[in-house]
Scaffold this motif. Structure first.
Motif, PDB file in Angstrom:
ATOM      1  N   PHE A 170      95.205 -44.672  65.390  1.00  0.00           N
ATOM      2  CA  PHE A 170      96.538 -45.139  64.973  1.00  0.00           C
ATOM      3  C   PHE A 170      97.626 -44.165  65.432  1.00  0.00           C
ATOM      4  O   PHE A 170      98.713 -44.562  65.817  1.00  0.00           O
ATOM      5  CB  PHE A 170      96.590 -45.296  63.451  1.00  0.00           C
ATOM      6  N   GLU A 171      97.321 -42.859  65.373  1.00  0.00           N
ATOM      7  CA  GLU A 171      98.289 -41.840  65.778  1.00  0.00           C
ATOM      8  C   GLU A 171      98.694 -41.985  67.232  1.00  0.00           C
ATOM      9  O   GLU A 171      99.821 -41.700  67.612  1.00  0.00           O
ATOM     10  CB  GLU A 171      97.654 -40.442  65.668  1.00  0.00           C
ATOM     11  N   PRO A 182     102.735 -44.853  64.709  1.00  0.00           N
ATOM     12  CA  PRO A 182     101.884 -43.683  65.010  1.00  0.00           C
ATOM     13  C   PRO A 182     102.325 -42.405  64.299  1.00  0.00           C
ATOM     14  O   PRO A 182     101.494 -41.670  63.757  1.00  0.00           O
ATOM     15  CB  PRO A 182     102.014 -43.535  66.532  1.00  0.00           C
ATOM     16  N   MET A 183     103.631 -42.121  64.272  1.00  0.00           N
ATOM     17  CA  MET A 183     104.091 -40.869  63.669  1.00  0.00           C
ATOM     18  C   MET A 183     103.767 -40.797  62.187  1.00  0.00           C
ATOM     19  O   MET A 183     103.422 -39.739  61.667  1.00  0.00           O
ATOM     20  CB  MET A 183     105.603 -40.708  63.867  1.00  0.00           C
ATOM     21  N   SER A 184     103.897 -41.940  61.484  1.00  0.00           N
ATOM     22  CA  SER A 184     103.628 -41.937  60.041  1.00  0.00           C
ATOM     23  C   SER A 184     102.172 -41.575  59.783  1.00  0.00           C
ATOM     24  O   SER A 184     101.864 -40.790  58.884  1.00  0.00           O
ATOM     25  CB  SER A 184     103.882 -43.306  59.423  1.00  0.00           C
ATOM     26  N   ILE A 185     101.293 -42.186  60.568  1.00  0.00           N
ATOM     27  CA  ILE A 185      99.866 -41.933  60.332  1.00  0.00           C
ATOM     28  C   ILE A 185      99.540 -40.472  60.655  1.00  0.00           C
ATOM     29  O   ILE A 185      98.805 -39.803  59.927  1.00  0.00           O
ATOM     30  CB  ILE A 185      99.000 -42.887  61.191  1.00  0.00           C
ATOM     31  N   ALA A 186     100.124 -39.960  61.759  1.00  0.00           N
ATOM     32  CA  ALA A 186      99.863 -38.570  62.140  1.00  0.00           C
ATOM     33  C   ALA A 186     100.279 -37.629  61.021  1.00  0.00           C
ATOM     34  O   ALA A 186      99.568 -36.693  60.647  1.00  0.00           O
ATOM     35  CB  ALA A 186     100.623 -38.223  63.426  1.00  0.00           C
ATOM     36  N   ARG A 187     101.452 -37.920  60.461  1.00  0.00           N
ATOM     37  CA  ARG A 187     102.003 -37.065  59.416  1.00  0.00           C
ATOM     38  C   ARG A 187     101.099 -37.078  58.181  1.00  0.00           C
ATOM     39  O   ARG A 187     100.726 -36.029  57.652  1.00  0.00           O
ATOM     40  CB  ARG A 187     103.391 -37.615  59.063  1.00  0.00           C
ATOM     41  N   THR A 188     100.729 -38.281  57.738  1.00  0.00           N
ATOM     42  CA  THR A 188      99.945 -38.391  56.503  1.00  0.00           C
ATOM     43  C   THR A 188      98.548 -37.802  56.685  1.00  0.00           C
ATOM     44  O   THR A 188      98.050 -37.077  55.831  1.00  0.00           O
ATOM     45  CB  THR A 188      99.858 -39.866  56.077  1.00  0.00           C
TER      46      THR A 188
END
Lengths: 335, 788
Positions: free
Chosen positions: B365-366, B345-351
């Motif tokens: 996903f986030e 989740p964190m990766s998707i939020a960041r991108t």
């Protein structure tokens, strides 16, 4: 005898006439001396009583006494009459048109936000709370870290916050809520804690009718043994009834905040059945208690918070929040 | 998140008034933002047949349409659309119909021609059809039939829910249905779609997937589909998507969106023939790698973005955020690779945030999707696509496994649940509340071991998370309200808060109005106010003019005076109490933040400010303060003084420097008082000491001295105090004279001294002695002369 009687009556009538003719205190004083003084006709007549026989002396004496008393009464009456006239004249001379006056010095005005703030404080003080305050510029840890905002939480990184050039970049900001004061209170004080934290908070909001980058809120924090959601609901309900009135009630709706769990929104039910969304609340998250140096197994607590400015807005029917910040005396002097 | 009631009912028998159901959703924490009833108000709308279309003689934008409404007669209707032809069937709102928007259909003339009803566009009758113009109905319907009955339209309800960050499960219809069914006590049934596969044909022979970085992707699953004919979706599906706020594209994209809305699982489809090596690899992107996304944009990736690559290692999509253009499905596509994954989740939020590409998919996903739903979602996709296209499905999922977190098993103490919620539930009652929302429990003594379902694994990891679920499904409204009372403290304002309040109210009573200028200043405001320019600055201000944190209340108050002066209120008397931020020590954890009081009286000279200070000092009981003439920053250099108490500067009083006032556009004198409340309220004050009122007569002595201007009156008063001794009970400066009768450079200061003893009548000798002491002291120490 008849002659004496007539003389007394004549003297009496003459004296009464003279008393009645006096129109000032000075005249009355002169007349009084003349008709009742040592040289007055009536007094002279009394002095002459000795020359009369016993019976005549008594009867003429009685008549003289009655005459003196009547004249004396007349003087007293006349004095009050003159007094009344003089007072009336004096009062008339002092007459003021009160509508001519528009005093330049007016009372000052408390800002409506302050009025709402103080009233909220008073209600909570009445419920046993103390009032805590803290700085408006805060560290990231007090504003987010200690409040269980995970690293990378949108609120933490987003541009909703106003950051300042103090310390490392991203370290110091204008507090986005008064929750840092809760953390400071927990660190400074052993439980039980019953505090409200009113204060000024900041968000990166462009000013419009309902948003300002600066606004005021009040948060509450209770930490004690065995505090439950029921205590939260009951406390807010007491507050609502004390602040809005006994015919108002409240409800909790599940919601989500990082710093409380369970979290809820609390709404106020107006007497007409409509609902006002007031603020957020919940049970203090165990991670927040730990950050405040409190053992979550020993203590539990609840927190709540809501905006102050909106009370002033709705109470006075103001349409635009920006009015309160204008400093316009034409606006402020209405409160 | 939008949900349709009809869709929820495909998962559970949910009954009840639509608005009552909205309240139930809100009670679960799924706050209902709006309730929209669809397909209502169709009474009076019938199926009509177009007989002829004719131009309107007076207007170009409307035409005349003759229709048959089932009685075989020709009825003239004016219509603003031109998309119908004779023989078409169209919906006609007959006379007397009330439309959804409240409009009543009446016989009326349009530019001289009668209109006997209204032909309807889809939107006007609560249908959601993307096409413009009048809705053309399928042929074969009976002319004159009730429109809703002929079309099989049932009313539906659209709820718009505000789903909070802790409820990834509620970002799909199935999840909302599960929660609501549990609350209403009805059975929730997950769908089990049938998607027959070609047993002789293995997907793994056709394509391969691989996860290189397990921390990016927990699971990556794919299936191979052939013979897919890209075309429009079935009408019902397109309508549902439209109702949910999504535009139908084609059957493949629509099926993907439908599955996401229904089950919460986003998917992506690749034109398998265009994927090099028929292999997909998932890894962290290299710094600076690029990919052209579906929207045609060239995107630059960072090392913290997830990349979907082909067999050559070329990036063909951004993980969880947007697919690439090179492998996009086109009308010529016949071989499709359907992909569904679980992303960190964190990766998707960041991108998504970095690229400004937040989408329905990335949002899900986030928050954390359900890795266990992938198989159902795959089958559902194929089942839906087969409604509009033949699909050959290869057997077997092609799966790669990364670091998929495991759903927690949480120890939940019955006592703890009851203590936190304020209820008295049994262990089994708790388990019974959790079971319908997917949390399975095992009894462990008096307590429970609760297994978190896969669709809650991201947000639910601890006991308190589970307690929240118990509270939600028990119902916050059922929890008895209790009021805790502090036993160890009384409610009270602190001494400081109480003093501040008394001071504030004294100022208001004294005729001063409280103002609240914004605490932000523009660059240059401080210098313009004669103050040091060093200040704390906002690094991301809304506007540059609000980028400096004030170090004094003066600039804000001056702006307030200028504003009011420009609105014909030049004589404002006002005050502000607020924080100022001093950058005293940049190595300190925070700026030196102090509470300040600022008082301004426009059109008044410094004595007015001193008067205000005296009121404050009096109200707060500040004792031995004194004024020391000086030129505090921003203030009138010859008409200002510091206020000191025991060597500490509490503030300054006097007037604003005329140059400063002028630079803010104020042309009048401004009496100004500023007090450091932090210092004032911390200093000793308000001792409350009382002096008994003497019953003996007092004696007054008047003394006037000619004093040179360089000696402040305060010095004279102090000397008189000292010389007069304990018998002095009051000292007042009642006259100041400058003029012909005193030498130039001096002025006459006349004081009235009142002497009194508490225990006796003073003798003339005592008073005379005191008088002599005073005269001697002043003439000797201050070079003044007694004025006779």
């Amino acid at each position: 005898m008849t002659t004496e009687f007539e003389a007394v009556e004549r003297a009496r009538d003459e004296a009464l006439a003279r008393v009645g003719g006096a129109v000032t205190f000075a005249e009355l004083a002169t007349v009084e001396t003349e008709v009742l003084g040592r040289r007055s006709v009536i007094v002279e007549m009394r002095k002459a009583l000795g020359g009369l026989d016993a019976q005549a002396r008594r009867s003429v004496g009685q008549l003289l006494n009655a005459a003196m008393s009547a004249v004396g009464d007349a003087v007293v009456l006349r004095r009050s009459a003159i007094e009344a006239v003089e007072r009336a004249g004096q009062l008339e001379a002092e007459r003021l048109d009160l509508t001519e006056f528009s005093p330049q010095r007016r009372r000052g005005h408390l800002h409506p936000f302050t009025a709402a703030w103080e009233r909220l404080e008073d209600v909570f003080v009445g419920m046993g709370f103390q009032v805590a305050e803290g700085p408006e510029i805060e560290t990231e840890w007090f504003n987010f870290g200690a409040l269980n905002f995970p690293a990378g939480h949108p609120a933490r990184e987003s541009q909703d916050s106003l950051w300042v050039d103090w310390g490392e970049p991203g370290h110091t900001l204008l507090r986005t809520h008064t929750s840092p004061v809760q953390v400071r209170t927990m660190l400074a004080q052993e439980p039980p804690i019953y505090v409200v934290c009113p204060g000024r908070v900041f968000r990166q909001d462009t000013p419009d009718a309902t948003h300002m980058p600066v606004f005021h809120q009040i948060e509450g924090l209770v930490i004690d043994r065995g505090i439950s959601v029921g205590d939260l609901a009951g406390t807010l309900d007491s507050f609502v009834k004390a602040f809005f009135g006994g015919e108002f009630s409240s409800r909790l709706r599940p919601s989500y905040f990082p710093f409380t769990e369970p979290s809820a929104e609390f709404d106020v039910r107006r007497p007409d059945g409509s609902w006002l969304e007031l603020g957020g609340c919940g049970m203090v998250h165990p991670n927040v208690l730990r950050a405040g140096g409190i053992d979550p197994e020993q203590w539990s607590g609840f927190a709540f918070g809501f905006g102050i400015d909106r009370f002033a807005l709705t109470r006075h029917g103001v349409e635009d929040l920006r009015e309160f910040w204008s400093g316009d005396v034409r606006f402020l002097s209405q409160f | 998140m939008k949900v349709l009631l009809s869709w929820l009912r495909e998962f559970a028998p949910i009954e009840g008034d639509p608005h009552w159901l909205a309240d139930q959703l809100s009670a679960l924490g799924l706050a209902v933002e709006s309730v929209e009833v669809l397909g209502a108000n169709l009474e009076g709308v019938v199926v009509a047949k177009v007989l002829a279309t004719r131009p309107h003689p007076q207007a170009d934008r409307i035409q005349l349409v003759d229709v048959d409404r089932g009685d075989g007669e020709s009825l003239q209707v004016c219509c603003g659309a031109f998309n119908m032809a004779p023989g078409d069937l169209v919906p006609l709102a007959t006379l007397g119909t009330t439309m959804a928007n409240g409009m009543l259909i009446e016989r009326r003339k349009l530019r001289g021609e009668w209109s006997n009803g209204m032909l309807c566009a889809a939107r006007e009758i609560g249908l959601t059809d993307a096409a413009d113009g009048i809705l053309i109905l399928p042929s074969g319907l009976e002319v004159g039939a009730d429109f809703a009955a002929a079309m099989g339209i049932e009313t539906d309800v659209l709820y718009d829910l505000d789903v909070t960050g802790n409820r990834p499960d509620a970002l799909c219809v199935a999840g909302v249905a599960r929660d609501l069914a549990a609350w209403l006590g009805v059975v929730f049934t997950m769908i089990d779609p049938v998607a027959a596969a070609d047993a002789s044909w293995q997907g793994s022979d056709e394509a391969a997937v691989q996860i290189l970085n397990g921390d990016l992707c927990g699971r990556f699953a794919a299936r191979v589909l052939r013979d897919v004919a890209v075309g429009p979706s079935p009408r019902w599906l397109a309508q549902r998507l439209t109702a949910m706020g999504m535009r139908p594209i084609n059957n493949v994209v629509d099926a993907s969106n439908y599955v996401m809305l229904e089950l919460g699982q986003p998917s992506h489809t690749f034109d398998l023939g265009r994927v090099a090596g028929r292999t997909i690899t998932v890894r962290w992107a290299g710094e600076g790698e690029t990919v052209q996304t579906l929207d045609g944009q060239l995107r630059y990736l960072s090392g913290r973005d997830g990349a979907i690559c082909d067999g050559d290692g070329t990036v063909i999509g951004i993980a969880g955020v947007m697919g690439g253009a090179s492998t996009e499905i086109s009308p010529t596509t016949t071989e499709v690779l359907l992909e569904m994954a679980w992303w960190d989740p964190m990766s998707i939020a960041r991108t998504a945030r970095r690229l400004g590409l937040r989408s329905e998919a990335s949002t899900r996903f986030e928050r954390g999707t359900d890795p266990e739903i992938i198989d159902v979602a795959m089958r559902r996709f194929v089942q839906l696509l087969r409604e509009s296209s033949p699909v050959r499905l290869a057997s077997g999922e092609i799966v790669a496994q990364g670091n998929l977190p495991e759903a927690a098993t949480v120890a939940v103490r019955t006592d703890r649940v009851n203590a936190m919620l304020g209820v008295a539930l049994s262990r089994d009652a708790i388990a019974a509340l959790l079971a319908p929302i997917g949390f399975s429990s095992q009894a462990v003594g008096e307590d429970l071991e609760v297994r978190v379902p896969s669709f809650r694994m991201v947000d639910t990891t601890s006991e308190i998370d589970v307690i929240e679920e118990v509270g939600r499904h028990y119902g916050f409204e059922r929890i008895p309200k209790t009021v805790p009372r502090p036993t160890a403290q009384a409610g009270a304002l602190s001494a400081l808060q109480w003093d501040r309040r008394r001071m504030r109210h004294a100022l208001v009573g004294f005729g001063l109005t409280e103002v609240m200028p914004l605490p932000f200043l523009a660059p240059g405001d401080l210098a313009r106010a004669g103050l040091p320019a060093d200040a704390v600055r906002v690094t991301n201000p809304l506007v540059e003019a609000e980028s400096v944190m004030r170090t004094s209340l003066l600039p804000g108050v001056l702006k307030t005076l200028a504003f009011n002066a420009s609105h014909r209120n030049p004589d404002l008397a006002c005050f502000e109490i607020g924080h100022v931020f001093l950058p005293t020590d940049r190595s300190a954890p925070l700026p030196d933040e102090r509470e300040q009081l600022g008082v301004a009286i426009a059109g008044a000279a410094s004595p007015a400010a001193i008067e205000v200070w005296q009121v404050i000092a009096d109200v707060l009981g500040v004792g031995q303060w004194r004024l020391r003439a000086d030129a505090p920053a921003g203030m009138h250099p010859t008409r200002s003084a510091y206020i000191e108490l025991a060597g500490t500067i509490l503030g300054a009083v006097g007037e604003v420097d005329p140059a400063v006032a002028a630079s803010y556009g104020v042309e009048r004198r401004i009496a100004w008082l500023q007090v450091d409340l932090t210092a004032l309220l911390a200093s000793p004050h308000g001792s409350g000491a009382y002096r008994k009122v003497s019953r003996y007569p007092s004696s007054d002595v008047d003394l006037a001295f000619v004093v040179v201007e360089s000696v402040p009156a305060a010095a004279v008063a102090a000397a008189l105090h000292d010389a007069a001794g304990e018998l002095l009970v009051d000292l007042a400066l009642f006259d100041v004279y400058r003029g012909d009768r005193v030498p130039s450079g001096s002025r006459s200061l006349a004081y009235r001294l009142r002497f009194q003893a508490g225990d006796r009548t003073l003798t003339d000798t005592e008073v005379a002695a005191a008088r002599t002491r005073c005269i001697e002291a002043i003439t000797r120490d201050l070079g003044a002369a007694l004025r006779s």
